[in-house]
Enzyme design. Structure first.
Site, PDB file in Angstrom:
ATOM      1  N   ASP A  67       3.006   0.163 -11.412  1.00 30.76           N
ATOM      2  CA  ASP A  67       1.837  -0.147 -10.122  1.00 30.76           C
ATOM      3  C   ASP A  67       1.702   1.081  -9.323  1.00 30.76           C
ATOM      4  O   ASP A  67       2.917   1.603  -8.433  1.00 30.76           O
ATOM      5  CB  ASP A  67       0.754  -1.345  -9.824  1.00 30.76           C
ATOM      6  CG  ASP A  67       2.623  -2.267  -9.020  1.00 30.76           C
ATOM      7  OD1 ASP A  67       3.241  -1.519  -8.653  1.00 30.76           O
ATOM      8  OD2 ASP A  67       1.951  -3.207  -8.624  1.00 30.76           O
ATOM      9  N   ASN A 135       1.497 -15.748  -4.940  1.00 32.69           N
ATOM     10  CA  ASN A 135       0.583 -16.549  -5.329  1.00 32.69           C
ATOM     11  C   ASN A 135       0.265 -16.382  -7.274  1.00 32.69           C
ATOM     12  O   ASN A 135      -0.276 -16.552  -7.662  1.00 32.69           O
ATOM     13  CB  ASN A 135      -1.060 -15.576  -5.226  1.00 32.69           C
ATOM     14  CG  ASN A 135      -1.137 -14.621  -5.131  1.00 32.69           C
ATOM     15  OD1 ASN A 135      -0.540 -13.873  -5.925  1.00 32.69           O
ATOM     16  ND2 ASN A 135      -2.491 -13.389  -5.264  1.00 32.69           N
ATOM     17  N   HIS A 137       1.187 -13.805  -8.351  1.00 28.46           N
ATOM     18  CA  HIS A 137       1.421 -12.330  -9.368  1.00 28.46           C
ATOM     19  C   HIS A 137       1.900 -11.563  -9.652  1.00 28.46           C
ATOM     20  O   HIS A 137       3.144 -12.067  -9.418  1.00 28.46           O
ATOM     21  CB  HIS A 137       0.131 -11.506  -8.752  1.00 28.46           C
ATOM     22  CG  HIS A 137       0.181 -10.260  -7.005  1.00 28.46           C
ATOM     23  ND1 HIS A 137      -0.107 -11.061  -6.252  1.00 28.46           N
ATOM     24  CD2 HIS A 137       1.534  -9.669  -7.339  1.00 28.46           C
ATOM     25  CE1 HIS A 137       0.781  -9.966  -5.332  1.00 28.46           C
ATOM     26  NE2 HIS A 137       1.776  -9.179  -5.966  1.00 28.46           N
ATOM     27  N   GLU A 142      -3.513  -9.927 -10.589  1.00 26.58           N
ATOM     28  CA  GLU A 142      -4.009 -11.366  -9.301  1.00 26.58           C
ATOM     29  C   GLU A 142      -4.125 -12.648 -10.624  1.00 26.58           C
ATOM     30  O   GLU A 142      -4.429 -12.100 -11.482  1.00 26.58           O
ATOM     31  CB  GLU A 142      -5.044 -10.558  -9.095  1.00 26.58           C
ATOM     32  CG  GLU A 142      -4.781  -9.748  -7.915  1.00 26.58           C
ATOM     33  CD  GLU A 142      -3.768  -9.763  -6.517  1.00 26.58           C
ATOM     34  OE1 GLU A 142      -3.536 -11.023  -6.276  1.00 26.58           O
ATOM     35  OE2 GLU A 142      -3.683  -8.970  -5.853  1.00 26.58           O
TER      36      GLU A 142
HETATM   37  C1  GLP Z   1       3.393  -6.299  -4.649  1.00 29.46           C
HETATM   38  C2  GLP Z   1       3.654  -5.507  -5.829  1.00 29.46           C
HETATM   39  C3  GLP Z   1       4.423  -6.742  -7.037  1.00 29.46           C
HETATM   40  C4  GLP Z   1       5.161  -7.443  -6.177  1.00 29.46           C
HETATM   41  C5  GLP Z   1       4.911  -8.376  -4.788  1.00 29.46           C
HETATM   42  C6  GLP Z   1       6.170  -8.475  -4.784  1.00 29.46           C
HETATM   43  O1  GLP Z   1       2.396  -7.294  -4.506  1.00 29.46           O
HETATM   44  N1  GLP Z   1       2.825  -5.343  -6.812  1.00 29.46           N
HETATM   45  O2  GLP Z   1       5.363  -5.198  -7.610  1.00 29.46           O
HETATM   46  O3  GLP Z   1       6.307  -8.193  -6.827  1.00 29.46           O
HETATM   47  O4  GLP Z   1       4.229  -7.536  -4.125  1.00 29.46           O
HETATM   48  O5  GLP Z   1       6.485  -7.380  -3.472  1.00 29.46           O
HETATM   49  P1  GLP Z   1       8.196  -8.578  -2.753  1.00 29.46           P
HETATM   50  O6  GLP Z   1       8.916  -7.700  -2.983  1.00 29.46           O
HETATM   51  O7  GLP Z   1       8.366  -7.210  -1.287  1.00 29.46           O
HETATM   52  O8  GLP Z   1       7.633 -10.054  -2.084  1.00 29.46           O
END
Ligand code: GLP
Length: 240
Positions: A67, A135, A137, A142
């Site tokens: 992304d 959440n 995702h 989402e």
């Molecule tokens: C973001 C990214 C995800 C990631 C998530 C969790 O929203 N787009 O790909 O998995 O956050 O992030 P973290 O690893 O910092 O908890």
């Protein structure tokens, strides 16, 4: 889903590295699906360290990221393209021309999504790395995203904007929209490695592993993947 519980973040990163290294051992020209966020940083450090110590080459490897924020250029230090260079690509010998990510500045978003889907379709990934949002995702899919969705542009939820604000000077700077691979693109990878660290992920991990498969918890689709490995630390795995 195969579940590995690690005692801490260091062990999680080491075990994740072992999964990644096995893919690279088998195929030095592997196609990797990579992820951003804080969770994979330890894995990327291990990959860089292994490259330094063993000389493992990534010259034949291609990479696709999940992304990218809409509106950020590749050299903006908050873009995911920049994150990948800083945390991994600049520390290994991968050919940057073989590293793909959505173009945050694409003038026509729909065309950019079609371009990315076409690239993904012709370049099957050997492994897709994922983190998980609190959440549930995955990437920026989402809750409520239809499972058959491919790369698309999303309006980020308030929850995700707040979570990601820690990387920005001010919450007002967090982009409101992002490109993301859809659940369908993610499921197309031959193997999936999902990492979860910290107590704030425990509910999402529980729902993903033990809950019903539902679009309300995007990561639950992974129950349907034939070769998915979850590595969670004790805090994230607390409810399993
Ligand atoms: C973001 C990214 C995800 C990631 C998530 C969790 O929203 N787009 O790909 O998995 O956050 O992030 P973290 O690893 O910092 O908890």
């Amino acid at each position: 889903m195969k579940i590995i519980i690690a005692k801490d973040y260091e062990e999680l990163s080491q075990k994740a590295f072992e999964v990644m290294a096995a893919v690279l051992d088998q195929n030095p020209n592997a196609v990797l699906g990579l992820a951003t966020g804080s969770t994979p940083v330890g894995l990327y450090e291990k990959m860089a360290e292994d490259h330094r110590k063993t000389g493992r080459s990534y010259k034949g490897v291609s990479a696709f990221n999940l992304d990218e924020y809409v509106g950020l250029s590749a050299d903006n230090d908050q873009s995911y393209r920049y994150f990948m260079r800083k945390n991994l690509f600049d520390k290994i010998d991968i050919d940057l021309n073989k590293t793909e990510i959505e173009n945050g500045l694409a003038p026509v978003a729909e065309e950019e999504c079609l371009r990315y889907n076409a690239l993904l379709a012709k370049t099957p990934r050997d492994i897709q790395l994922l983190g998980i949002g609190a959440n549930g995702h995955i990437a920026f899919n989402e809750p409520g995203t239809p499972f058959d969705t491919e790369t698309h542009v999303v309006d980020l939820t308030q929850n995700t904007i707040e979570m990601n604000a820690r990387f920005f000077k001010d919450i007002s700077e967090v982009p409101r929209r992002a490109f993301t691979m859809g659940p369908k693109n993610i499921m197309d990878a031959r193997r999936i490695l999902i990492l979860a660290s910290g107590a704030n992920k425990a509910d999402a991990v529980y729902g993903m592993v033990k809950g019903t498969v539902t679009e309300d918890l995007p990561a639950s689709i992974l129950q349907r993947h034939p070769d998915c490995v979850l590595i969670a630390d004790k805090e994230a795995a607390a409810r399993l």
